[in-house]
Design a protein around this motif. Structure first.
Motif, PDB file in Angstrom:
ATOM      1  N   VAL A 155      -3.514   5.012   8.149  1.00 48.63           N
ATOM      2  CA  VAL A 155      -4.505   4.748   6.951  1.00 48.63           C
ATOM      3  C   VAL A 155      -3.671   4.461   5.621  1.00 48.63           C
ATOM      4  N   LEU A 156      -2.378   5.548   5.569  1.00 46.05           N
ATOM      5  CA  LEU A 156      -1.573   5.527   4.371  1.00 46.05           C
ATOM      6  C   LEU A 156      -0.614   4.175   4.282  1.00 46.05           C
ATOM      7  N   ALA A 157      -0.011   3.775   5.678  1.00 50.42           N
ATOM      8  CA  ALA A 157       0.781   2.855   5.528  1.00 50.42           C
ATOM      9  C   ALA A 157       0.227   1.388   4.786  1.00 50.42           C
ATOM     10  N   PRO A 158      -0.909   1.111   5.453  1.00 49.23           N
ATOM     11  CA  PRO A 158      -1.538  -0.154   4.849  1.00 49.23           C
ATOM     12  C   PRO A 158      -1.739   0.061   3.228  1.00 49.23           C
ATOM     13  N   LEU A 159      -2.335   1.006   2.952  1.00 47.06           N
ATOM     14  CA  LEU A 159      -2.464   1.492   1.503  1.00 47.06           C
ATOM     15  C   LEU A 159      -1.210   1.176   0.631  1.00 47.06           C
ATOM     16  N   LEU A 160      -0.185   1.827   1.126  1.00 48.10           N
ATOM     17  CA  LEU A 160       1.079   1.771   0.516  1.00 48.10           C
ATOM     18  C   LEU A 160       1.497   0.338   0.388  1.00 48.10           C
ATOM     19  N   HIS A 161       1.733  -0.309   1.506  1.00 48.66           N
ATOM     20  CA  HIS A 161       1.999  -1.742   1.646  1.00 48.66           C
ATOM     21  C   HIS A 161       1.104  -2.541   0.712  1.00 48.66           C
ATOM     22  N   GLY A 162      -0.153  -2.331   0.603  1.00 52.87           N
ATOM     23  CA  GLY A 162      -1.176  -3.309  -0.045  1.00 52.87           C
ATOM     24  C   GLY A 162      -0.767  -3.094  -1.547  1.00 52.87           C
ATOM     25  N   VAL A 163      -0.444  -2.106  -2.021  1.00 49.10           N
ATOM     26  CA  VAL A 163      -0.336  -1.353  -3.423  1.00 49.10           C
ATOM     27  C   VAL A 163       1.356  -2.272  -3.767  1.00 49.10           C
ATOM     28  N   LEU A 164       2.167  -2.050  -2.970  1.00 48.94           N
ATOM     29  CA  LEU A 164       3.322  -2.682  -2.985  1.00 48.94           C
ATOM     30  C   LEU A 164       3.398  -4.263  -3.032  1.00 48.94           C
ATOM     31  N   THR A 213      -2.662  -8.357   1.300  1.00 45.38           N
ATOM     32  CA  THR A 213      -3.333  -8.241   2.411  1.00 45.38           C
ATOM     33  C   THR A 213      -2.549  -8.476   3.402  1.00 45.38           C
ATOM     34  N   LEU A 214      -1.690  -9.275   3.392  1.00 41.19           N
ATOM     35  CA  LEU A 214      -0.831  -9.486   4.301  1.00 41.19           C
ATOM     36  C   LEU A 214       0.439  -8.452   4.467  1.00 41.19           C
ATOM     37  N   CYS A 215       0.795  -7.863   3.527  1.00 42.40           N
ATOM     38  CA  CYS A 215       1.586  -6.857   3.479  1.00 42.40           C
ATOM     39  C   CYS A 215       1.243  -5.564   4.259  1.00 42.40           C
ATOM     40  N   ALA A 216      -0.095  -5.342   3.885  1.00 44.76           N
ATOM     41  CA  ALA A 216      -0.929  -4.172   4.437  1.00 44.76           C
ATOM     42  C   ALA A 216      -1.399  -4.373   5.752  1.00 44.76           C
ATOM     43  N   SER A 217      -1.593  -5.663   6.346  1.00 50.24           N
ATOM     44  CA  SER A 217      -2.264  -5.616   7.630  1.00 50.24           C
ATOM     45  C   SER A 217      -1.156  -5.678   8.852  1.00 50.24           C
TER      46      SER A 217
END
Ligand SMILES: Nc1ncnc2c1ncn2[C@@H]1O[C@H](COP(=O)(O)O)[C@@H](O)[C@H]1O
Ligand SMILES: Nc1ncnc2c1ncn2[C@@H]1O[C@H](COP(=O)(O)O)[C@@H](O)[C@H]1O
Ligand SMILES: Nc1ncnc2c1ncn2[C@@H]1O[C@H](COP(=O)(O)O)[C@@H](O)[C@H]1O
Ligand code: NA
Ligand code: NA
Ligand code: NA
Lengths: 101, 323, 323, 323, 101, 101
Positions: D238-247, D267-271
């Motif tokens: 859960v946290l990885a996509p959140l972090l990557h989405g923000v990034l 979204t691409l980063c988070a997916s």
């Protein structure tokens, strides 16, 4: 009893089924397969260019004779391999000899 | 006429169906694992044939049946005759059975090439009467039967049964969907078309594009056999459609065809079968080598017609009608 | 009323779905090799059920849920009662299990017949509220459970488990897609429909037409068993839907249904299941002979409802509402 | 910003694709027998990837290629770097191969999540330039290669061949359809799009909805393995996509992306990949346990991004651009 | 070891799998097939009306007993044929007897 | 002759085919299947997550050796089962040893 398995190009289907019937097979099972063989790869995305795999249960004598028939009459004409395995069944009479009615 | 050819070529080569076909070819060349599952191919085929038949039937319900019989007769005749000269030419290099087998394919027709031609003609906004789908159905069988006779004239060759061939010619799934679609269209008429346009009409060109991606895969898998086929056959596979396309323009014009119909007729003459003819030949002329006929048809003639042939026949038809 | 019947009949028989159904029948009769691959059939089914559910849900989101419960109750009741009299009539000629098996099919419903009816009603421009898809989902199970009880009343017969039947009734793929689609439609509302109309809406009638081509193949394969079924069953297979259709018009009207909804309710009553009921019967009443129930349902009732029944129920519904 | 988040969330959760995804989850939970046949899945995938590529190519033909290279470079870099820190975090609890395997999935991308994002952005009417499909294709491979290197840094682990990985990265069916579709769209341009809009455009959202029904089935089948995965991994998923989405929002903005493009980049980063990465890991890191990476990706991250992540990234992107 | 192969109508799937499990089979493999038999042709275009072909590897004793069970309990109820072939495997313990955990 | 049958996850396809070729197999036949085994159910709706079933005919010695190779090199890496059955063929030379041209 024996199971005779045939893998062949789908164009051969009618010819193989005819030989099955002549050999006294009362049923068979078949499905589409992909293949690789002497005539190259057959990826099976077009039914007409694909392979099918057919199985029929019948008595050992009938199976051997059917294999010979396939050999004589179809092996040269179609991409095809066939083999016989020995199997055990119950109700052997279901598969034995030509249907009597 | 030259600018016509260039403009038609450009229009065709940059149309999505042809570009997707090229993508399919590229996919094979780079050895991608892209593959269409068989049921998808079957589903697309059923859709395309039913749609083209249906559409043709609706058009026919407006045009009336009176104008069909003469072109139909011509179509059957040309489809039965093409194998004769093809056979004679091919005999120069090939054994009797191989020559006959190849000849059968060039007399018969390719539904997909026809679909691409319909699409091309419609995209260019050229008017057509719409009954050419009927000719497509009629031109499948005569060539095959004629070529099998040519092969057998040299002695017994595999299984052959008039009854079987006639049955195939009338009930094979391609012919059935085409003729059936035509009759449905004829009976359902404009009202029926309106109801189904959202399925058989609007998505049509896109579906064809996706289908040609698969055909690009299929055709290009045969490129490896080109060497086995040899120069004579490759040359034949380019010149025969050209010749038949030109012939189709003149003959079609003489039979009264005009506009898009003339382009479609020429394309039918030029096209070579890759489903019906191989099936018949595998069963009736098993000694014929598929590496010859399949390679010629799939790896050369089909791509040639799709890309260059189509706009050429179209430009020639336009020029001849203008002349 | 006579002219209404004729006009409705003509409209129906010349609609693309029915014409494609006829084409499928013809294909079997001429022994064509036309066949739909299983995944295509599955894909079309998933599409059609999801679409009809979705559409119904959107309609429901506008109409409100308040009007559903009374017709729903009536639907469940009629679906549970039809097997009772059907069973009694069929016992005249059939063994207990066979009579119960056939009765189960006639109490249950056919989604495809319903789809054709929705299409018919929409094409004629008759207004409908849109929640009938919910009734379709509700009417599948009661008849089956009721008929299995009738069969078991004569002693133990195969496997039967209330838990299993209830699970099937709620989670079988047909019911799930319908109810699921309804809920999706309810929640997504008009905005959701607009977004998906290009897929679930516009192509719908055309997809149905193609699907009925396959159903024509499936139904007509059973024609050969008509002789085994015998005259009594064939008569039953025509009269039962007629009777249930008429009953459906009166009952539906009494339950407050009007316009297209009344036609749809009558069609549901008249239709006979050929997916859910055979599956349940094969497992729970294995001694019942499929040559009886499948032939009656597929070779007679389904084609009858599709062609003649539908417009008849519609005309009757119109006349009764006018009266 | 809070109201933006709520409105975006509501919009997303009540959109047909997400509702159908939920229906798929429900179907698994109630143990329904609903199943998509493999060729249907394959067909839908081919359609969706070709469509998104084609559409992107047409957009690109208008926007020009000049703006692509900087975001593309950033995309490749971020996709190669995500596995590094993911690996380090995951090493806290997991063996080297398992940590590397999971890290590969989070650096790589999910086409279906991207499709849902495109759909979301389009439905909300947010303008986008349309070349993000190219980034989707570029971001698949770098993460996988980087993670495999991380795993191997601890000694030999299964088969690994640079040649093989590079070939996959360029010719795998997903990449080929995307890049191929882009090129087709670029060449065919607006005219080509008009011709195919009835297939690649109008039905798109509906097809996506149906496809997400299947993805709901697939994802929820993994729910049973959540216990095996453990809390650490679930939290990570859960946290990885959140972090990557923000990034992704910050980085994308810095790279010049605006509007819908920014949401898509985030979204691409988070997916997280669930097709390409598992395939590579199965072959090159066979000791890694699929119960970890598949469960994290399919049962947690994919549903999370689809439902909550997407609107969050979108709201954040809007807020950051407004700020 | 033995392979027991069952070809049957798809409605029988659950019942057959239950018997497999009872017989101690720890796995099986299956796919859809077309068929021809005493009950006519089954073209397989509708999953509910089609055949499936299932295979399970298990010990010879278990296989024979499973075949007998199928015979007793399902052969009359469903369109079905089944046979046993002798095969060689490595890791025979993978297929032997009921799962212990 | 022998038939070696492999049921495995589709990701193993290339690796298995490579071993087949090394063992001298001149052809094979394959198709997608659903499965149930130690690693749970594999419903087969996504090709990448599904099983395939492959068959190759080859001499008994080669088959036994191939089975051993599969065991050594792939059984730990992929979800996979494999077995050998004895069969009879005509044209045994078609399947014997590495292709000479
Ligand atoms: N050794 C083999 N084992 C299993 N199947 C084979 C073998 N050789 C050929 N086949 C199958 O038979 C088809 C025709 O073989 P061929 O005529 O050698 O191309 C191939 O496409 C395969 O499906
Ligand atoms: N002799 C046979 N050999 C192989 N498969 C058979 C045979 N007989 C029947 N089958 C298969 O078993 C199914 C049911 O058989 P039946 O109950 O005889 O109709 C058929 O549809 C075939 O798929
Ligand atoms: N006893 C068995 N009989 C037949 N097929 C099996 C058996 N065990 C496993 N399989 C097949 O092999 C695949 C992988 O097995 P496993 O690694 O045990 O999950 C399964 O999905 C089945 O298709
Ligand atoms: Na021609
Ligand atoms: Na009913
Ligand atoms: Na990512």
């Amino acid at each position: 009893m024996s199971v005779l398995t045939v893998v062949c190009e789908s164009h051969a289907r009618d010819a193989v089924c005819r030989l099955f019937t002549q050999a006294g097979a009362r049923g068979w099972t078949l499905h589409a397969v992909e293949g690789m063989g002497g005539q190259g790869e057959r990826p099976g995305d077009i039914a007409e260019y694909a392979n099918i795999r057919m199985e029929t249960i019948l008595g050992r004598e009938a199976a051997l004779q059917l294999l010979e028939e396939l050999h004589q009459r179809l092996f040269d004409r179609f991409a095809m391999v066939a083999w016989i395995s020995q199997v055990e069944v119950v109700r052997a009479q279901k598969f034995a000899g030509p249907a009597s009615g | 006429m030259f600018t016509d050819v260039v403009s038609a070529l450009e229009f065709n080569l940059l149309s999505p169906p042809i570009l997707f076909f090229a993508l399919g070819v590229v996919a094979t060349l780079v050895r991608s694992d892209l593959k269409f599952p068989e049921p998808l191919y079957a589903g697309l085929t059923i859709y395309l044939l039913a749609a083209i038949g249906f559409k043709g039937g609706v058009a026919l319900s407006k045009a009336g049946l009176g104008q069909v019989w003469l072109p139909a007769l011509g179509a059957v005749a040309v489809s039965a005759l093409i194998p004769v000269w093809s056979f004679l030419v091919l005999r120069v290099k090939f054994a009797r059975v191989d020559a006959a087998a190849i000849a059968a394919h060039y007399g018969s027709v390719s539904a997909v090439t026809f679909l691409a031609a319909v699409n091309f003609v419609e995209s260019r906004g050229v008017p057509q009467q719409g009954f050419m789908a009927a000719l497509l159905a009629l031109m499948e069988a005569p060539a095959i039967i004629c070529a099998l006779c040519l092969a057998r004239s040299g002695g017994p060759a595999g299984e052959f049964s008039w009854k079987h061939q006639a049955h195939e010619a009338l009930t094979g799934r391609g012919v059935l969907l085409l003729i059936g679609g035509l009759v449905v269209g004829l009976l359902a008429g404009e009202r029926g078309w309106k109801a189904c346009e959202g399925f058989f009409g609007q998505p049509f060109q896109g579906v064809l594009a996706l289908f040609l991606l698969e055909m690009g895969l299929v055709a290009s898998r045969r490129f490896g056999d080109l060497r086995k086929a040899g120069w004579f056959l490759i040359l034949f596979a380019v010149l025969a459609p050209l010749l038949h396309g030109v012939l189709g323009v003149f003959l079609g014009h003489a039979l009264g065809l005009r506009g898009g119909d003339l382009t479609l007729f020429a394309t039918l003459c030029a096209s070579a079968s890759y489903i019906a003819a191989p099936a018949a030949v595998r069963v009736s002329l098993p000694e014929a080598n598929p590496a010859f006929y399949l390679t010629a048809v799939l790896a050369v003639t089909f791509p040639f017609n799709l890309t260059f042939g189509l706009p050429l026949y179209h430009a020639l038809a336009g020029w001849w009608q203008g002349a």
